[in-house]
Design a protein around this motif. Sequence first.
Motif: not given
Lengths: 272, 272, 364, 364
Positions: C76-77, C102-103, C105-106, C154
């Motif tokens: 999922p990520h 939060y998201g 960063r990735y 995102k």
Amino acid sequence: MSEPSYIDRPNRPLYAYAMFYLAFLYIPILFLPLFSFNDSTYIAFPLKGFTFEWYEQMFSDAPMGAALVNSLKVGAVASVFATLLGVFAAKAVTRYHIPGKRPIVFVIMLPLVVPGILLGVALLILMKQIGVQLSLITVTIGHILICVPFAMATLIPRFEGFDKSMEEASADLGANAISTFWRVTLPMVLPGIIASMLLCFTISFDEFIIAFMLNGSEKTLPIHIFSQLRFPARLPPVLALGSAIIAISFVVVFFSQWLRRYGVDDKPSLGI
Amino acid sequence: MSEPSYIDRPNRPLYAYAMFYLAFLYIPILFLPLFSFNDSTYIAFPLKGFTFEWYEQMFSDAPMGAALVNSLKVGAVASVFATLLGVFAAKAVTRYHIPGKRPIVFVIMLPLVVPGILLGVALLILMKQIGVQLSLITVTIGHILICVPFAMATLIPRFEGFDKSMEEASADLGANAISTFWRVTLPMVLPGIIASMLLCFTISFDEFIIAFMLNGSEKTLPIHIFSQLRFPARLPPVLALGSAIIAISFVVVFFSQWLRRYGVDDKPSLGI
Amino acid sequence: MSGNDAYIQISDISKHFGAVKAVDSVNFSIASGEFFSLLGSSGCGKTTLLRLLAGFEAPTKGEVYIDGAPMSQVAPHKRPTNMVFQNYAIFPHLNVEANLAYGLRYDKIEKSEMNKRVEEALEMVQLAGYGKRRSNELSGGQRQRVALARALIKRPKVLLLDEPLGALDKKLREEMQLELRALQEAVGITFIFVTHDQEEALTLSDRIAVMARGQTLQIASPKELYNNPVSVEVAEFIGQMNFVNASVVDVKSGKAVLETAGLGKITASTSKSFVQKGNDIVVAIRPEQLSLRDKPARGQHGVKGTMKTSAYLGDRSHVYVSVEGREQALAVSAQEGTGSVGGLDRGSDVYVTWSDEALILLPH
Amino acid sequence: MSGNDAYIQISDISKHFGAVKAVDSVNFSIASGEFFSLLGSSGCGKTTLLRLLAGFEAPTKGEVYIDGAPMSQVAPHKRPTNMVFQNYAIFPHLNVEANLAYGLRYDKIEKSEMNKRVEEALEMVQLAGYGKRRSNELSGGQRQRVALARALIKRPKVLLLDEPLGALDKKLREEMQLELRALQEAVGITFIFVTHDQEEALTLSDRIAVMARGQTLQIASPKELYNNPVSVEVAEFIGQMNFVNASVVDVKSGKAVLETAGLGKITASTSKSFVQKGNDIVVAIRPEQLSLRDKPARGQHGVKGTMKTSAYLGDRSHVYVSVEGREQALAVSAQEGTGSVGGLDRGSDVYVTWSDEALILLPH
């Protein structure tokens, strides 16, 4: 609908951990039944042979029997009184609008953190001051004192899970306060009451230090066992007794878990 | 909207009951501070006068200091390990779909009902069999064993209250399992972890019988106190120490209650 | 609705939980930029299907393709999807800004760019200035906006929405529906929207998949679903409908003669294959396609009945008329102010009329 | 609607919780046999008012009379009222029969009579045969019926209902509304019904009290509320409404000339006292009172706008039209099939028209 999901996939480390965890919890306990059937007065490997001798000795041991009866009496009385005190207190804390509910919970919790030996000293001083002879009664009073917070902890979630509108519906249908208590409140919290009694009984039955300090001539079971530890020859019957207690506890816990299935909350939760 | 309703009207019997309840719980405990300031070696009414002597004696009592340090060490190590074991077990029980969750809770609960003296005997046999010298380490192992079920009982409601979709949201936003654990799971259950550590510390700090059976040359505080009880002259400093412990417990409980305000569940509930 | 017509391909996908077939051999495609709804009552498999798309569930069988790439081995990520959860799943230990960031960063984005995007996202959902608040300091509608912003920041190819308006009250829900539709048009990405509310699905969607028992019953545009449902089950779920049992007496050159329970003998034009002499079928009529008159109308089909009750809805009323030969009353939607029901009381005789085109023929 | 017009009298009643005035000096009467609704959003005091009637709360001030008797000293278990709770409050440790019989014990009824009444009550709510079931073996709708039967079996003079349909899904709720209304007509007693759903209140009630901040804003029949709201607040709550700020330029012989924001200069007939030269007022128009045309209509008021978006609802569409001088788009309800919006695309110019009678003038 969403049973095992991505994040919830079981994994191997978990099973390894579960095994270690169970081993850690149970291997010491399993030593008791193991050696209780071992045909030797020495508690040591290798095992010698299978015997029922220690169980026979246990049953013919009159002081041990007396101690068991004492423990059952104290446990029964303490669990009933502690639960009774707990029912009213839990009802008050959760149902009535006492200003500052949180401080009250705090005050109830506090005795839990006082070391048993200090409670024992304190009670000893109190009994001496008011001139009460030490006996099973003083032990029972001590046990009620330490059981009440546990009774509260068991009962408060029950009363919190209890829907206030049930009592209102009862009043609305014509029942007065007393009738409502008997016909609605009590049946609905009954599983919690039984769970509390079982828990309090267990605590009282297991408790050592307060009973040790407050008992008179009659001993409870843990004190009797303690007194036997000095004599190695008397240890095997103690192991037999311990095994029997664990077996009975097993049944009691099973029953109390089964009880939790019934009633307000269905989540698996510990009895405390 | 519906604060004090018909059925919830506070009443006089309740207040009377609350008074009795508090008196029952607290009068014995209050004897300790009372006599700890009393200027007499005899623990008896009438009170003689006010003194700090027993507190001074307490501070200059080297064996008592050593016992206190031992208890703190054992409590700290036991609470950390028991909570660590508890975190993974609670996570497993509540999050993964292990077939038969209920039997697992059952298995975890069981050691709680085994009397401490029997656990002590069992551990003693185990230690002897595997040739481990009795020391503070064996005491610590015993304490971890009795603390784990309490840690679980504290942590399981936290993990149950924890919304699984939080972890899914984290994964959805790009975090892998490890990142999710550190950035979401851990911060959200942290209050429960701290509560569990405080509870385990308290249990270890208070425990007598297992420590008594498993300790080597170094004593924990309850054992030290126990050894002093034979000498009436040494009782007043014990009372001073007991009062200090109660005062500190008070602060700890207050802190743990305050912690519970923060985080997943806001209901007042006992720390157990 | 630009771009690829099979941007997302759901290929013979099934998900079983033990003996329960939550999703059962589902096949369809979603175009890029489409607002696609999964509609059904609880337990129909719509949420499971969404979770299969997000990767929270692994399919028992079949494959999901997004932009041509198979997804079943993608965690999922790592998927190009983001989700708005039913309960919003806003991290309670982080403030709104931190939730949004939060998201990011990735995605290996610089700190300054990150702040800029958070600001933009807050503005997009009309929450500028709310960055420092926590979840418990927000209203339901604001939480919904934060969840939306956190997913959209995102820049996913596909946004998955799991009943995001279910927790809001009616007025707010209607407002958010308009906003959501406007947002989708602004960002231009594919939305897959799960709901049990047929009105919401009609209002928002380009196309709707009606689901039951883990299967799709019909996939069509809102108008098509409303006007040409393929089965009684779909017709029951979408809007209000009167159903009349009928048997086909005769079919001749596209005209069917039907013997009905309660409406007498009627004719309807049809080309549907199940309408064959001797078959039992169901005739469906929308309440708003029925009219009330105080005397029979010439040249129109009609039936005599007794007015039973009516429900006032402000801009219209629903009038229930008992008709001989039927147990259930016919529901007739009457515009307020048109006067057609003005003079009618309960218990009085009325005539219910309709036009031939209003009849929808469905298999029994 | 037989009998006494002031069967229940609520006389200057207030209920304060600390500094919060949950109910604030409310005065009105309910006739015997009336279906009366208390309507308002959460926190408006409607539930507290109901609980004052049931006796679960004691009034801070004022008195409730039922059939002439003052109630404030009468305990709930002695009042001639029974209540259907929002969560139904069905005793989980008793089966359906025992739940129904629970209250009969206090009426000193013989066992055989008791059984007969339980049977009758079960039949009345269509649950014959369900007597041995427990609460957790019933569906939401069945629970609702049990709660209803348990209250009605006591033969109360007044039935109090606290959002009894709130927990049901939409289709079931609509069904239960019809049943509830039929039941009320059958038993003939007074129903006092609390709801936050304006559509439900319109459908069911003889009269409705719209509440906010512990006070009643308007007490009237559904039609009166819909067509003649007394304030913007009421108009906002009931149905959909377009609001236009206006100032009164001139008033002459029942005709007012208004300068509006967005609709230009318009005239409206009025006799309302607040419509006076120089005053700021609000003009309200229902979406279904507006029409769309592709060119200006002769002899009708109208304004030019741009079509912004539309929401399809099956039997009708809501079309949103941007108009110069207004921030919010005008909502226009268009019947499907009338063709009026058939040829219109987003962004195209349209004319919104209305008739004079459609304008509702409200104080600012």
